[in-house]
Design an enzyme around this catalytic site. Structure first.
Site, short mmCIF file in Angstrom:
data_model
loop_
_atom_site.label_atom_id
_atom_site.label_comp_id
_atom_site.label_asym_id
_atom_site.label_seq_id
_atom_site.Cartn_x
_atom_site.Cartn_y
_atom_site.Cartn_z
N LYS A 202 0.86 -1.18 0.00
CA LYS A 202 0.00 0.00 0.00
C LYS A 202 0.89 1.23 0.00
CE LYS A 202 -3.61 2.43 2.44
NZ LYS A 202 -4.63 2.37 3.46
N ARG A 212 -10.76 9.81 1.88
CA ARG A 212 -10.59 10.45 3.20
C ARG A 212 -11.71 11.44 3.46
NH1 ARG A 212 -3.95 10.98 3.00
NH2 ARG A 212 -3.58 8.73 3.02
N LYS A 233 1.00 9.97 5.85
CA LYS A 233 1.17 8.59 6.30
C LYS A 233 2.48 7.99 5.80
CE LYS A 233 -3.81 7.77 6.73
NZ LYS A 233 -4.94 6.84 6.55
N GLU A 249 7.56 -6.80 1.23
CA GLU A 249 6.31 -6.68 2.01
C GLU A 249 5.44 -7.93 1.81
OE1 GLU A 249 5.10 -4.78 4.20
OE2 GLU A 249 6.11 -2.84 4.11
N LYS A 264 -2.16 -1.40 -3.86
CA LYS A 264 -3.02 -0.21 -3.78
C LYS A 264 -2.17 1.05 -3.81
CE LYS A 264 -6.19 1.80 -0.50
NZ LYS A 264 -6.65 1.72 0.85
N SER A 290 -10.22 5.66 -4.67
CA SER A 290 -11.18 6.74 -4.86
C SER A 290 -10.72 7.78 -5.88
CB SER A 290 -11.45 7.40 -3.50
OG SER A 290 -10.24 7.83 -2.91
N TYR A 329 -15.14 1.08 -7.22
CA TYR A 329 -16.40 1.73 -6.83
C TYR A 329 -17.44 1.59 -7.93
CZ TYR A 329 -13.62 3.43 -3.00
OH TYR A 329 -12.82 3.47 -1.89
C1 PBG Z 1 -7.39 3.41 5.40
C2 PBG Z 1 -7.73 3.20 3.99
C3 PBG Z 1 -7.58 4.14 2.97
C4 PBG Z 1 -8.15 3.58 1.84
C5 PBG Z 1 -8.63 2.32 2.17
N1 PBG Z 1 -8.35 2.08 3.52
C6 PBG Z 1 -7.04 5.52 2.98
C7 PBG Z 1 -5.74 5.82 3.57
O1 PBG Z 1 -4.87 4.97 3.72
O2 PBG Z 1 -5.59 6.98 3.92
C8 PBG Z 1 -8.24 4.29 0.53
C9 PBG Z 1 -9.26 3.82 -0.42
C10 PBG Z 1 -9.55 4.76 -1.50
O3 PBG Z 1 -8.93 5.82 -1.68
O4 PBG Z 1 -10.47 4.43 -2.28
N2 PBG Z 1 -6.62 2.61 6.09
#
Ligand code: PBG
Length: 347
Positions: A202, A212, A233, A249, A264, A290, A329
């Protein structure tokens, strides 16, 4: 070798492209409803369908509406859904305590779906960001998201989700060692059939913005902070310039008991999907996040392009890259499109 075998004009690659039936015949990859996981946002209340301004066509649903939507997803044969709660700001605290309430919004949603007796997989995120008032995925100790203290909480979060009836636990928090700890906690509580889908690779991406907003963690995360480490993050999510690190990982998470692997975001990381699939040959999923979804929506709106066609082109790219499944989505919309076209006339 390819060159010496085939040459123009004996060979004309356009020959097999001329007719739609011929294109179908030589098509190398297919997209079916079996590839889809549909992420859904939940909000408290009844009869709620709240628009998310940055994600046209995506809504936060109250549990009653959620159940109806998931029934439709099942009727379309979508194999699984992923649930994300939007928690009241007043319930958020530095420890994300609400995550551990067995009667929180997410657990109640799982139970309602189970009570509806649906034959569809339920996937839940394990991470604290929807629940913390600082928007991070873990707890902060000495100005840092503390790995080991976070894992202890994540194990409890995973347990209450699995006990509520979640089928697949999906840690998205990027702490080291959490897969092994969660696996052990599940096994000790007679939950050895609960799967773990590790968000192994990720990345610290800029494409998560609309999500978010959807779960209300953006404003919290960007609050002014003394410590630059806590403004993003980056201290736990992967550096966007690294690919070999992603393989480490994945290796660690598989050794710790992960059943399924996630990459991701999706579209900017197709190379990572291919590398992981070729190296480990385990079920590998892509999350079209997203920002990717919204980008395609915006292009379609500004340019008059057909959203479904744009979306299909990106979804087949995940299949080419080697993904076994895709979080998108647009899952419901594309699943019904594939159904009406019998899966054939997609391009
Ligand atoms: C949080 C999480 C995130 C997403 C899925 N789980 C956001 C982040 O890490 O800040 C993002 C999914 C998306 O953007 O569609 N742990």
């Amino acid at each position: 070798m390819l060159n010496s075998l085939r040459q123009y004009p004996q060979t004309r690659l356009r020959r097999t492209r001329l007719h739609p039936w011929a294109r179908r015949l030589v098509r190398e990859h297919t997209l079916t409803v079996n590839d889809f996981i549909w992420p859904l946002f939940i909000v408290k209340g009844e009869q709620q369908r709240q628009a998310i301004t940055t994600m046209p066509g995506v809504y936060r649903l109250s549990i009653d509406v959620l159940v109806e939507e998931v029934k439709q997803a099942q009727a379309l044969n979508i194999p699984a859904i992923a649930l994300f709660p939007m928690i009241d700001q007043s319930l958020k605290d530095p420890q994300g305590s609400e995550a551990l309430d067995p009667n929180n919004l997410l657990c109640n949603a799982i139970k309602a779906l189970r009570a509806a007796n649906l034959d569809i997989g339920i996937i839940c995120d394990v991470a604290l960001d929807p629940y913390t008032d600082h928007g991070h995925d873990g707890v902060i100790i000495n100005n840092e998201v503390d790995n080991d203290a976070t894992i202890e909480i994540l194990c409890q979060q995973a347990l209450i989700q699995a006990q509520a009836g979640c089928d697949i636990i999906a840690p998205s928090d990027m702490q080291d060692g959490r897969i092994g700890a969660i696996r052990q906690a599940l096994d000790q509580h007679d939950l050895s059939n609960t799967m773990i889908l590790s968000y192994a690779a990720k990345y610290c991406s800029n494409f998560y913005g609309p999500f978010r907003e959807a779960v209300g963690s953006q404003a919290n995360l960007s609050k002014k902070t003394q410590n630059p480490l806590l403004g993003s993050k980056a201290s736990y999510q992967q550096d966007i310039a690294n690919s070999e690190e992603a393989l480490h990982e994945v290796a660690l998470d598989l050794n710790e008991g992960a059943d399924l692997i996630m990459v991701k975001p999706g579209m900017p990381y197709l190379d990572i999907i291919t590398k992981i699939k070729q190296t480990f040959k385990v079920p590998t999923f892509a999350y079209q996040v997203s920002g990717e979804y919204s980008m395609l929506q915006n292009l379609s709106q500004q340019d008059g392009q057909d959203f479904q066609k744009l979306m299909l082109e990106t979804l087949i790219s995940f299949k080419r890259a080697g993904a076994d499944g895709i979080f998108t989505y647009a899952a419901k919309e594309i699943a019904s499109f594939l159904q009406t076209t019998n899966g054939n006339k997609i391009y």
